[in-house]
Motif scaffolding. Structure first.
Motif: not given
Length: 350
Positions: A76-80, A103-106
């Motif tokens: 998830a959240y790879q822009r972190l 991921s659903t949470l991309s």
């Protein structure tokens, strides 16, 4: 410049809270540590005088041609970790010739990711079945060639590092695939994880085998079930229509006390048979780990945390090149010309 895939953690230069978000596990992190100690305990008896010069690492994973027996795990959240987030890692996967699992949470819409890499889509079960169906339809329309249902997150495991850090997502990092972005992830909560609050709002803990059967009924692409540790669940997944299972303890981030994924792998393969595709997730930190998993019987592996560290270091492509080199070196030293020879190696425990 990294000398080994595991080096990227030290090169990632993340804030302490974001580092903990990646590195941490649930509870006392027993399972997190067990994933590595179990891999370290595995021995592989090499073969000699095979006349091998250039090992062949190519394979096909659920109908997807792959240059390595590896897929990028859904994360998830790879822009972190990088301004381009998922796009940067997906482009590296495309260049490496391996599947990228969205991921659903991309933090980037799935359509943009699928446009640049051979992709699968990972699905979490949401409270809104209409939203679940919409995600499946979007993934299929975007060309995702497999659907991976993650089944071990009825609720997020209690990840104490995030709790202690009162971890919260920056406003520019969102769950881009969800129509309602669930603002809980951006609301600071003293002594609590905002990401955990977000998943509690979005995920439906009542997900059941009948729901999985419904998922099977609404898509024709290959269906994988991720989060299998008990052979009985592997057999139930087959009964529900799964085309593959992923043996995984979610990287030690869910039930703390679960066995290492690599320790559960053999019994799952024994239950489903050698002809049923089984993938391994959790604990992979280099090419020798990939070889060990394949020698025990996995058809392929998912690689997660090391690629997030590499993403943060701006070195995703370099990391996948290095992983391929590590695997080929391990195959040469073990006397294996191809992946079939790896599967024939003898493994033990130290």
């Amino acid at each position: 410049m990294a000398e080994a895939l595991a080096d990227y953690e030290q090169l990632s230069a993340l804030s302490p809270a974001v580092h903990d978000f990646v590195a941490g596990g649930s509870g006392a992190e027993l399972t997190l540590r067990r994933n590595r100690s179990a891999f370290d305990a595995i021995t592989v008896t090499p073969r000699i005088l095979g006349g091998v010069e250039s090992p062949d690492t190519t394979t096909t994973i659920l109908g997807t041609a792959a240059a390595l027996p590896v897929a990028v795990a859904p994360m998830a959240y790879q822009r972190l970790f990088h301004p381009a987030g998922e796009l940067f890692l997906a482009e590296a996967a495309a260049k490496a010739g391996i599947p990228y699992i969205i991921s659903t949470l991309s933090s980037v819409p799935l359509e943009k990711i699928a446009a640049i890499a051979p992709s699968w889509f990972q699905l979490y079960w949401l409270h809104d079945r209409g939203a679940v169906r919409a995600l499946i339809d979007r993934a299929t329309a975007s060309g995702c060639s497999a659907l991976m249902v993650t089944a071990d997150v009825p609720v997020m495991g209690r990840r104490l590092r995030d709790v202690r850090n009162s971890f919260v997502l920056p406003t520019e990092v969102t769950a881009a695939n969800l129509v309602d972005k669930y603002t809980e992830a951006h609301s600071a909560l003293n002594g609590a994880s905002a990401v955990a609050a977000h998943t509690a709002a979005a995920f439906d803990p009542t997900f059941s085998w009948s729901d999985l059967e419904w998922v099977r009924s609404v898509t024709e692409i290959p269906l994988l079930v991720k989060g299998i540790l008990d052979p009985r669940d592997a057999l139930a997944a087959i009964d529900a229509g799964a085309d593959s299972v992923v043996v995984s303890n979610h990287g030690g981030r869910q039930f703390d006390g679960a066995p290492a994924s690599i320790d559960a792998l053999g019994s799952v393969i024994d239950a489903v048979g050698n002809d049923f595709p089984v993938l391994l997730d959790s604990g992979i930190r280099g090419g020798t780990d990939v070889l060990k998993a394949l020698a025990i019987g996995a058809d392929a592996v998912l690689v997660g945390r090391p690629l997030l560290w590499a993403l943060a270091a701006g070195a995703a492509e370099e990391a996948l090149t290095l992983l391929g080199r590590e695997l080929r070196d391990a195959m040469l030293l073990a006397g294996c010309a191809d992946l079939a020879a790896v599967a024939d190696l003898v493994t033990g425990r130290s």
